[in-house]
Design a protein around this motif. Structure first.
Motif, PDB file in Angstrom:
ATOM      1  N   ILE A  58      38.433  32.565  42.678  1.00  0.00           N
ATOM      2  CA  ILE A  58      38.867  33.944  42.937  1.00  0.00           C
ATOM      3  C   ILE A  58      38.674  34.408  44.377  1.00  0.00           C
ATOM      4  CG2 ILE A  58      38.642  34.782  40.579  1.00  0.00           C
ATOM      5  CD1 ILE A  58      35.832  35.728  41.266  1.00  0.00           C
ATOM      6  N   ASN A  59      37.966  33.658  45.221  1.00  0.00           N
ATOM      7  CA  ASN A  59      37.815  34.080  46.609  1.00  0.00           C
ATOM      8  C   ASN A  59      37.436  32.894  47.487  1.00  0.00           C
ATOM      9  OD1 ASN A  59      34.795  33.888  46.636  1.00  0.00           O
ATOM     10  ND2 ASN A  59      34.999  35.532  45.135  1.00  0.00           N
ATOM     11  N   ASP A  60      37.528  33.108  48.792  1.00  0.00           N
ATOM     12  CA  ASP A  60      37.249  32.046  49.766  1.00  0.00           C
ATOM     13  C   ASP A  60      35.794  31.589  49.705  1.00  0.00           C
ATOM     14  OD1 ASP A  60      39.833  32.234  50.538  1.00  0.00           O
ATOM     15  OD2 ASP A  60      39.468  33.191  52.473  1.00  0.00           O
ATOM     16  N   TYR A  61      34.887  32.538  49.474  1.00  0.00           N
ATOM     17  CA  TYR A  61      33.454  32.198  49.458  1.00  0.00           C
ATOM     18  C   TYR A  61      33.160  31.158  48.385  1.00  0.00           C
ATOM     19  CZ  TYR A  61      28.533  32.689  48.162  1.00  0.00           C
ATOM     20  OH  TYR A  61      27.231  32.429  47.830  1.00  0.00           O
ATOM     21  N   LEU A  62      33.676  31.375  47.167  1.00  0.00           N
ATOM     22  CA  LEU A  62      33.418  30.441  46.076  1.00  0.00           C
ATOM     23  C   LEU A  62      34.157  29.122  46.284  1.00  0.00           C
ATOM     24  CD1 LEU A  62      33.511  32.816  42.969  1.00  0.00           C
ATOM     25  CD2 LEU A  62      31.525  31.918  44.174  1.00  0.00           C
ATOM     26  N   ALA A  63      35.380  29.185  46.829  1.00  0.00           N
ATOM     27  CA  ALA A  63      36.125  27.957  47.096  1.00  0.00           C
ATOM     28  C   ALA A  63      35.384  27.082  48.102  1.00  0.00           C
ATOM     29  CB  ALA A  63      37.523  28.301  47.618  1.00  0.00           C
ATOM     30  N   GLY A  65      33.529  23.601  46.967  1.00  0.00           N
ATOM     31  CA  GLY A  65      34.088  22.410  47.601  1.00  0.00           C
ATOM     32  C   GLY A  65      33.050  21.635  48.390  1.00  0.00           C
ATOM     33  N   GLU A  66      32.216  22.353  49.138  1.00  0.00           N
ATOM     34  CA  GLU A  66      31.192  21.682  49.943  1.00  0.00           C
ATOM     35  C   GLU A  66      30.092  21.075  49.073  1.00  0.00           C
ATOM     36  OE1 GLU A  66      29.872  24.619  52.700  1.00  0.00           O
ATOM     37  OE2 GLU A  66      31.621  24.386  54.025  1.00  0.00           O
ATOM     38  N   GLU A  67      29.732  21.746  47.963  1.00  0.00           N
ATOM     39  CA  GLU A  67      28.699  21.212  47.069  1.00  0.00           C
ATOM     40  C   GLU A  67      29.138  19.911  46.410  1.00  0.00           C
ATOM     41  OE1 GLU A  67      27.432  24.032  44.184  1.00  0.00           O
ATOM     42  OE2 GLU A  67      26.372  25.300  45.626  1.00  0.00           O
ATOM     43  N   MET A  68      30.408  19.822  46.038  1.00  0.00           N
ATOM     44  CA  MET A  68      30.907  18.649  45.323  1.00  0.00           C
ATOM     45  C   MET A  68      31.520  17.594  46.240  1.00  0.00           C
ATOM     46  SD  MET A  68      30.097  19.255  42.238  1.00  0.00           S
ATOM     47  CE  MET A  68      28.676  20.247  42.742  1.00  0.00           C
ATOM     48  N   LEU A  69      31.575  17.866  47.538  1.00  0.00           N
ATOM     49  CA  LEU A  69      32.192  16.940  48.494  1.00  0.00           C
ATOM     50  C   LEU A  69      31.564  15.538  48.461  1.00  0.00           C
ATOM     51  CD1 LEU A  69      34.221  16.469  50.784  1.00  0.00           C
ATOM     52  CD2 LEU A  69      32.523  17.371  52.386  1.00  0.00           C
ATOM     53  N   ILE A 106      39.480  22.203  51.812  1.00  0.00           N
ATOM     54  CA  ILE A 106      39.137  23.570  51.393  1.00  0.00           C
ATOM     55  C   ILE A 106      39.987  24.545  52.195  1.00  0.00           C
ATOM     56  CG2 ILE A 106      37.300  25.284  51.152  1.00  0.00           C
ATOM     57  CD1 ILE A 106      35.303  22.913  51.247  1.00  0.00           C
ATOM     58  N   ILE A 107      40.738  25.378  51.489  1.00  0.00           N
ATOM     59  CA  ILE A 107      41.581  26.389  52.127  1.00  0.00           C
ATOM     60  C   ILE A 107      40.822  27.706  52.179  1.00  0.00           C
ATOM     61  CG2 ILE A 107      43.666  27.808  51.898  1.00  0.00           C
ATOM     62  CD1 ILE A 107      44.424  25.074  52.726  1.00  0.00           C
ATOM     63  N   ILE A 108      40.655  28.255  53.376  1.00  0.00           N
ATOM     64  CA  ILE A 108      40.134  29.609  53.531  1.00  0.00           C
ATOM     65  C   ILE A 108      41.098  30.386  54.426  1.00  0.00           C
ATOM     66  CG2 ILE A 108      37.717  28.999  53.157  1.00  0.00           C
ATOM     67  CD1 ILE A 108      37.319  28.963  56.162  1.00  0.00           C
ATOM     68  N   HIS A 109      40.901  31.679  54.495  1.00  0.00           N
ATOM     69  CA  HIS A 109      41.880  32.551  55.153  1.00  0.00           C
ATOM     70  C   HIS A 109      42.107  32.195  56.619  1.00  0.00           C
ATOM     71  CE1 HIS A 109      44.261  36.159  55.767  1.00  0.00           C
ATOM     72  NE2 HIS A 109      43.484  36.500  56.785  1.00  0.00           N
ATOM     73  N   GLU A 110      41.067  31.712  57.295  1.00  0.00           N
ATOM     74  CA  GLU A 110      41.168  31.486  58.739  1.00  0.00           C
ATOM     75  C   GLU A 110      41.957  30.227  59.106  1.00  0.00           C
ATOM     76  OE1 GLU A 110      38.362  32.146  57.122  1.00  0.00           O
ATOM     77  OE2 GLU A 110      38.039  34.218  57.791  1.00  0.00           O
ATOM     78  N   LYS A 111      42.278  29.368  58.143  1.00  0.00           N
ATOM     79  CA  LYS A 111      42.959  28.103  58.438  1.00  0.00           C
ATOM     80  C   LYS A 111      44.378  28.343  58.954  1.00  0.00           C
ATOM     81  CE  LYS A 111      39.642  25.336  56.945  1.00  0.00           C
ATOM     82  NZ  LYS A 111      38.913  24.418  57.821  1.00  0.00           N
ATOM     83  N   GLU A 112      44.747  27.585  59.997  1.00  0.00           N
ATOM     84  CA  GLU A 112      46.100  27.662  60.545  1.00  0.00           C
ATOM     85  C   GLU A 112      47.065  26.826  59.706  1.00  0.00           C
ATOM     86  OE1 GLU A 112      46.933  29.675  62.915  1.00  0.00           O
ATOM     87  OE2 GLU A 112      44.877  30.332  63.337  1.00  0.00           O
ATOM     88  N   LEU A 113      48.370  26.974  59.976  1.00  0.00           N
ATOM     89  CA  LEU A 113      49.395  26.330  59.152  1.00  0.00           C
ATOM     90  C   LEU A 113      49.260  24.813  59.144  1.00  0.00           C
ATOM     91  CD1 LEU A 113      52.589  28.460  59.942  1.00  0.00           C
ATOM     92  CD2 LEU A 113      51.163  28.503  57.894  1.00  0.00           C
ATOM     93  N   CYS A 115      42.175  19.852  46.355  1.00  0.00           N
ATOM     94  CA  CYS A 115      42.157  20.996  47.260  1.00  0.00           C
ATOM     95  C   CYS A 115      41.490  22.176  46.567  1.00  0.00           C
ATOM     96  CB  CYS A 115      43.584  21.357  47.680  1.00  0.00           C
ATOM     97  SG  CYS A 115      43.695  22.890  48.629  1.00  0.00           S
ATOM     98  N   TYR A 116      40.428  22.700  47.177  1.00  0.00           N
ATOM     99  CA  TYR A 116      39.767  23.912  46.689  1.00  0.00           C
ATOM    100  C   TYR A 116      40.358  25.109  47.433  1.00  0.00           C
ATOM    101  CZ  TYR A 116      36.105  21.566  43.981  1.00  0.00           C
ATOM    102  OH  TYR A 116      35.425  20.844  43.037  1.00  0.00           O
ATOM    103  N   CYS A 117      40.749  26.138  46.706  1.00  0.00           N
ATOM    104  CA  CYS A 117      41.390  27.286  47.337  1.00  0.00           C
ATOM    105  C   CYS A 117      41.254  28.519  46.439  1.00  0.00           C
ATOM    106  CB  CYS A 117      42.863  27.007  47.617  1.00  0.00           C
ATOM    107  SG  CYS A 117      43.777  26.474  46.149  1.00  0.00           S
ATOM    108  N   SER A 118      41.522  29.686  46.992  1.00  0.00           N
ATOM    109  CA  SER A 118      41.536  30.914  46.194  1.00  0.00           C
ATOM    110  C   SER A 118      42.945  31.148  45.665  1.00  0.00           C
ATOM    111  CB  SER A 118      41.075  32.106  47.029  1.00  0.00           C
ATOM    112  OG  SER A 118      42.044  32.435  48.005  1.00  0.00           O
TER     113      SER A 118
END
Length: 664
Positions: free
Chosen positions: A158-163, A167-171, A183-190, A202-205
């Protein structure tokens, strides 16, 4: 059995015999349906039991394997999955290998409830797994099995924090399995997003994923048909396909599925482009705000249960009067009425520190009502964003025009394989089956729950409620318990914070203003005497780990100070306590001045509350709680109707636009 089926008709051939026959057929049908359901359920349980036993047996054999032997087993099952596909036999071998590698890499082996959760998801269902039972680790079995089979997997939360956290815990586990993870978060470029979506997992919100899908839809917009796209691929024309972000919608695991599929599914997702905005448009919106300031609630307009604004006859008359000296669009009721309604919504429906906050740079930031988190980069449409900025005296941003839109219902139904997990699903199991064709399966607890249901108190005023919360908090802290105080908005969290400060009670606040410090705040929330005041940010995905001293003192006590839009969300917050057999308790301290009651109370209830406030009569807590539940149920039904209407409108729009080839 019905009253007619429980006795024979008095006189054969009369009307009551006909009633008895009809009712008897219905009762027989219901009885047989229940028997069939129980039979299928028990059959599924027995099958699960056999699979789980086989996995544990095979896992025990793998424990003595060397690293090289385990790698050979991994390579073997990867080849089988790609040649034979996902079946019972390959699932048993894959789960066993993944479980053993997890034990060696993460120090955690999946227990039987986590195995059952992944089995339910591989069957294409929703697993209801209690809060704190380890859904993050449970998802790795299904995700890794699909990834080993060569299927691209999206793990949606449901949000970037959990994604990012999950993702990092299970990496390390995925890397040990030879699977690439992004892992997709809001700051990632195209370009970064394109590379991440090319990973095996892929982990994402949900919002980032859906907006990226809409971006791809815009890239494909000029290629009207699938045949044209296929022809371009055959001729080697990759100029357009190289600009796509996603590589299809194949396999999705949705964490907190009820929040994504239900709570956030009342409004469509819209991707917009910049729109021309000059002095003329700004003057138009400013005029609408000036007119709206002359309106009085309940006199010139009313607000319904869905927060929609409706003008009264007096409101229509005032609008005509205000528009007489104006020209242009103000001479047309088709344009002026929606503008004034939007301005009234900006003034009276949307509130600071509940629906939005003002950030450090002086910009309006929307707050997600269900997660309590800021939604960066998001804005309201149809001039509402600019009107709220005028209301708060902020710098105006340019409005946007709609380029593409889709509802969550239509988006997630595009996946070849859709499944999910959550802690609260039984209240909406029917809707998930109707809309998404997802069956729900309840997973048993690993350990018996030690959660104690405490008191439920309802006070007349909000101030009385906050004082009582502070009093209870003081008592619990003195006992050495950790306390989590759940609120509904930023404003409420700061209101109780002020009361706690006046009572000299140390505490931490977690809301949209402190979302960047969430991990640090949660890390100490399980210490003895720790007090955390939080919005619904703490309701989902937040693991508050208790110290031994806190456990000995009674664990975490959750105080619910405002009911949410649905009982499921309250259960999520209550689920923060008594995780995995820990001690814990939950209580509710509410008031008749809560936003839920103010918003959903009918005329008779409002008169009752007003009479109680003037006479000073104490309201029984039981009656007050029934009032709260009645308002909550009314709001839940209203939201359900909104979701069904959105599906209907979205489907009709797509059918209409399909004729023109429009991709919106």
């Amino acid at each position: 059995m019905s009253e007619y089926a429980s006795k024979q008709p008095v006189i054969a051939g009369l009307r009551n015999e006909y009633k008895w026959q009809e009712s008897n057929r219905l009762d027989t049908f219901l009885k047989k349906s229940k028997e069939l359901s129980n039979k299928l359920s028990s059959k599924l349980l027995r099958r699960n039991e056999r699979i789980v036993k086989s996995i544990f047996k095979r896992s025990a054999e793998l424990e003595v394997y060397t690293a090289d032997e385990l790698q050979q087993s991994l390579d073997s099952i990867r080849q089988k999955l790609r040649l034979e596909g996902i079946s019972t036999a390959t699932i048993i071998e894959a789960f066993s290998v993944i479980r053993e590698i997890s034990g060696r890499v993460l120090g955690m082996r999946h227990h039987h409830t986590q195995i059952r959760t992944s089995l339910a998801m591989l069957r294409g269902g929703i697993a209801e797994m209690a809060t704190g039972e380890g859904k993050t680790l449970a998802a790795t079995l299904a995700a890794a099995t699909a990834g080993l089979a060569g299927i691209p997997v999206h793990v949606v939360t449901i949000n970037d924090y959990l994604a990012e956290r999950d993702g990092e815990e299970m990496l390390p586990l995925y890397e040990a399995l030879g699977l690439s993870v992004g892992i997709i978060i809001h700051e990632k470029e195209l370009q970064e997003r394109r590379e991440i979506y090319a990973c095996d997992i892929c982990y994402c919100s949900n919002k980032e994923l859906t907006f990226d899908f809409l971006k791809d839809r815009l890239v494909l917009a000029h290629r009207k048909t699938t045949r044209i796209q296929q022809a371009a691929l055959l001729t080697g024309d990759s100029s357009w396909s190289d600009n796509l972000l996603l590589r299809g919608l194949h396999f999705a695991i949705v964490d907190e599925a009820d929040s994504v599929f239900i709570d956030e599914a009342r409004t469509p997702l819209i991707i917009s482009g910049q729109e021309k905005f000059g002095q003329r448009e700004e003057l138009l919106l400013k005029t609408a705000m000036d007119i709206a300031c002359k309106y009085e609630k309940e006199v010139h307009f009313k607000q319904d249960e869905n927060s929609q604004v409706h003008l009264t006859p007096a409101g229509h008359a005032l609008l005509v009067e205000c528009c007489e000296p104006l020209d242009g669009l103000w001479n047309s009721s088709f344009y002026r009425e929606p503008l004034v309604k939007q301005a009234l919504a900006a003034l009276h429906v949307y509130h600071l520190d509940r629906d939005y906050i003002i950030d450090d740079e002086g910009a309006v930031q929307i707050v997600d009502l269900y997660t309590g988190r800021v939604m960066p980069g998001r804005s309201w449409g149809q001039g509402l964003q600019q009107m709220i900025e005028m209301k708060e005296k902020c710098e105006l941003t340019k409005p946007r025009e709609t380029n593409a839109e889709i509802s969550y219902q239509n988006f997630f139904r595009k996946y070849h394989h859709l499944c999910g997990m959550t802690g609260t699903v039984r209240e909406v199991a029917g809707e998930l089956l109707d809309v998404y064709r997802l069956r729900s399966e309840t997973i048993p607890l690993l350990k018996k729950s030690q959660r104690r249901k405490g008191f439920c108190e309802v006070y007349l005023t909000e101030q009385e409620k906050w004082q009582r919360v502070a009093e209870i908090t003081h008592e619990l802290v003195a006992q050495g318990q950790a306390v989590l105080i759940g609120t509904n908005s930023v404003a409420s969290s700061e209101a109780i914070s002020n009361v706690l400060v006046s009572e000299s009670i140390e505490h931490k606040i977690l809301n949209a203003r402190q979302d960047k410090e969430e991990a640090e705040i949660v890390a100490v929330a399980g210490h003895p005497g720790a007090v955390m005041v939080s919005t619904s940010m703490a309701g989902r995905g937040t693991d508050i780990k208790l110290t031994e001293e806190t456990r000995a003192s009674g664990g975490l006590h959750v105080v619910i100070t405002e009911l949410q839009d649905a009982a499921r969300i309250d259960r999520q917050l209550a689920g923060r306590s008594a995780r995995q057999g820990d001690p814990g308790s939950v209580s509710e301290i509410l008031s008749l001045e809560d936003q839920l009651v103010k918003r959903m109370a009918g005329p008779l209830l409002r008169k009752l509350i007003k009479a109680l406030s003037t006479t000073g009569i104490m309201l029984p807590h039981r009656l007050g709680y029934r009032i709260q539940l009645s308002c909550q149920n009314k709001l839940s039904r209203s939201h359900y109707k909104q979701r069904m209407q959105l599906i209907k409108v979205d489907t009709q729009r797509q059918r209409t636009l399909a004729f023109t080839g429009d991709k919106k």
